[in-house]
Design a protein around this motif. Sequence first.
Motif, mmCIF file in Angstrom:
data_model
loop_
_atom_site.group_PDB
_atom_site.id
_atom_site.type_symbol
_atom_site.label_atom_id
_atom_site.label_comp_id
_atom_site.label_asym_id
_atom_site.label_seq_id
_atom_site.Cartn_x
_atom_site.Cartn_y
_atom_site.Cartn_z
ATOM 1 N N THR A 1 -6.712 3.084 -3.649
ATOM 2 C CA THR A 1 -5.286 2.471 -4.396
ATOM 3 C C THR A 1 -4.325 2.390 -3.367
ATOM 4 O O THR A 1 -4.134 1.809 -3.010
ATOM 5 C CB THR A 1 -4.678 2.911 -5.401
ATOM 6 O OG1 THR A 1 -6.004 2.914 -6.267
ATOM 7 C CG2 THR A 1 -4.076 2.642 -5.765
ATOM 8 N N MET A 2 -3.939 3.937 -2.306
ATOM 9 C CA MET A 2 -3.189 3.370 -1.454
ATOM 10 C C MET A 2 -3.625 3.121 -0.218
ATOM 11 O O MET A 2 -2.967 2.669 -0.026
ATOM 12 C CB MET A 2 -2.896 5.257 -0.555
ATOM 13 C CG MET A 2 -2.171 5.699 -1.962
ATOM 14 S SD MET A 2 -1.750 7.795 -2.072
ATOM 15 C CE MET A 2 -0.588 7.710 -0.082
ATOM 16 N N SER A 3 -4.447 3.171 0.335
ATOM 17 C CA SER A 3 -5.586 2.253 1.279
ATOM 18 C C SER A 3 -4.877 0.943 1.356
ATOM 19 O O SER A 3 -5.248 0.175 2.086
ATOM 20 C CB SER A 3 -6.702 2.154 2.198
ATOM 21 O OG SER A 3 -6.606 3.822 2.391
ATOM 22 N N TYR B 1 -3.324 -1.268 -0.722
ATOM 23 C CA TYR B 1 -1.825 -1.112 -0.790
ATOM 24 C C TYR B 1 -0.980 -1.217 0.315
ATOM 25 O O TYR B 1 -0.309 -1.980 1.028
ATOM 26 C CB TYR B 1 -1.237 -0.719 -2.083
ATOM 27 C CG TYR B 1 -1.261 -1.336 -3.184
ATOM 28 C CD1 TYR B 1 -0.624 -2.434 -3.323
ATOM 29 C CD2 TYR B 1 -1.840 -0.902 -4.102
ATOM 30 C CE1 TYR B 1 -0.604 -3.375 -4.850
ATOM 31 C CE2 TYR B 1 -2.670 -1.227 -5.068
ATOM 32 C CZ TYR B 1 -1.540 -3.056 -5.754
ATOM 33 O OH TYR B 1 -2.144 -3.335 -6.766
ATOM 34 N N TYR B 2 -1.392 0.087 1.665
ATOM 35 C CA TYR B 2 -1.007 0.587 2.601
ATOM 36 C C TYR B 2 -1.557 -0.176 3.892
ATOM 37 O O TYR B 2 -0.946 0.228 5.060
ATOM 38 C CB TYR B 2 -0.327 1.582 2.811
ATOM 39 C CG TYR B 2 0.401 2.653 1.881
ATOM 40 C CD1 TYR B 2 1.338 1.762 1.189
ATOM 41 C CD2 TYR B 2 0.542 3.867 0.399
ATOM 42 C CE1 TYR B 2 2.791 1.627 0.461
ATOM 43 C CE2 TYR B 2 1.291 4.311 -0.074
ATOM 44 C CZ TYR B 2 2.227 2.968 -1.139
ATOM 45 O OH TYR B 2 3.002 3.862 -1.727
ATOM 46 N N GLY B 3 -3.140 -0.272 3.541
ATOM 47 C CA GLY B 3 -3.782 -0.173 5.029
ATOM 48 C C GLY B 3 -3.385 0.198 6.010
ATOM 49 O O GLY B 3 -3.310 1.735 5.611
ATOM 50 N N ASN B 4 -3.069 0.034 7.448
ATOM 51 C CA ASN B 4 -2.835 1.291 8.309
ATOM 52 C C ASN B 4 -1.506 2.256 8.278
ATOM 53 O O ASN B 4 -1.662 3.226 9.196
ATOM 54 C CB ASN B 4 -2.997 0.789 9.514
ATOM 55 C CG ASN B 4 -4.401 -0.334 9.488
ATOM 56 O OD1 ASN B 4 -5.386 0.097 9.083
ATOM 57 N ND2 ASN B 4 -4.107 -1.048 10.677
ATOM 58 N N ARG B 5 -0.756 2.256 7.637
ATOM 59 C CA ARG B 5 0.701 2.461 6.996
ATOM 60 C C ARG B 5 0.802 3.707 6.678
ATOM 61 O O ARG B 5 1.114 4.426 7.020
ATOM 62 C CB ARG B 5 1.543 1.525 6.924
ATOM 63 C CG ARG B 5 2.453 0.137 7.373
ATOM 64 C CD ARG B 5 2.652 -0.584 6.201
ATOM 65 N NE ARG B 5 2.108 -0.970 5.257
ATOM 66 C CZ ARG B 5 2.645 -1.712 4.080
ATOM 67 N NH1 ARG B 5 4.263 -1.771 4.730
ATOM 68 N NH2 ARG B 5 1.981 -1.783 3.184
ATOM 69 N N MET B 6 -0.858 4.075 6.297
ATOM 70 C CA MET B 6 -0.760 5.405 5.449
ATOM 71 C C MET B 6 -2.542 5.501 5.660
ATOM 72 O O MET B 6 -3.480 4.974 4.910
ATOM 73 C CB MET B 6 -0.665 5.192 4.053
ATOM 74 C CG MET B 6 -0.983 6.291 3.811
ATOM 75 S SD MET B 6 -0.468 7.878 3.460
ATOM 76 C CE MET B 6 1.572 7.122 3.248
ATOM 77 N N PRO C 1 -1.297 13.492 4.655
ATOM 78 C CA PRO C 1 -1.615 13.250 3.246
ATOM 79 C C PRO C 1 -2.780 13.074 2.404
ATOM 80 O O PRO C 1 -3.019 13.766 1.123
ATOM 81 C CB PRO C 1 -1.952 11.699 3.935
ATOM 82 C CG PRO C 1 -0.526 11.406 5.077
ATOM 83 C CD PRO C 1 -0.900 13.343 5.441
#
Length: 180
Positions: free
Chosen positions: A77-79, A81-86, A161
């Motif tokens: 889910t995080m990846s 939405y955030y892609g490479n930022r997270m 993270p």
Amino acid sequence: MPTREEVREILPELELIENEQLREKTADVWVEAMETGGWEIADMKDIPFTLLIEDTDLTLLDHTRVVTQTAIAIADTMSGYYGNRMPIDRDYLISGGLLHDVGKLAEYRRLGDKIVKSEMGKDLRHPFSGTALAYKHDIPTMICHLIAMHAKEGEGGRRNPEAWIIHYADFVNFRSLQTL
């Protein structure tokens, strides 16, 4: 004595680890933890995921798999939405999920028909014994960090993270079951 192949059968999430070396090392930690605690594969149906919830029928194996799958869902889910930022190292996350409570195999022992704290478990909680076992098998220190930091022992310390994800995946499962 449990084998790596038997561990792979009871922990199908191992196959989600793309790095073959890491997959095998993760299985090897489980094998040694079972040997250290004197457990066989058949015992996995008897070991509770915690001794803090009396008469729970949820096993360490159930909990390990659910925490790992929950962590994967959070990371996906995080990846998404955030892609490479997270950036999240998926292999490390999965290995860390599978190993976060492996130290309980040394922390617990069978006493008659009950599972109780072992002598080692009275001195070392599972984040410590699990980290030591993982380190011994050349598991990357970032994954050792996940194991060490997932429980209350990690409070107040730095968590990357992946460690936060494992921590919350573990506690959402534990705290939810604690209320039943």
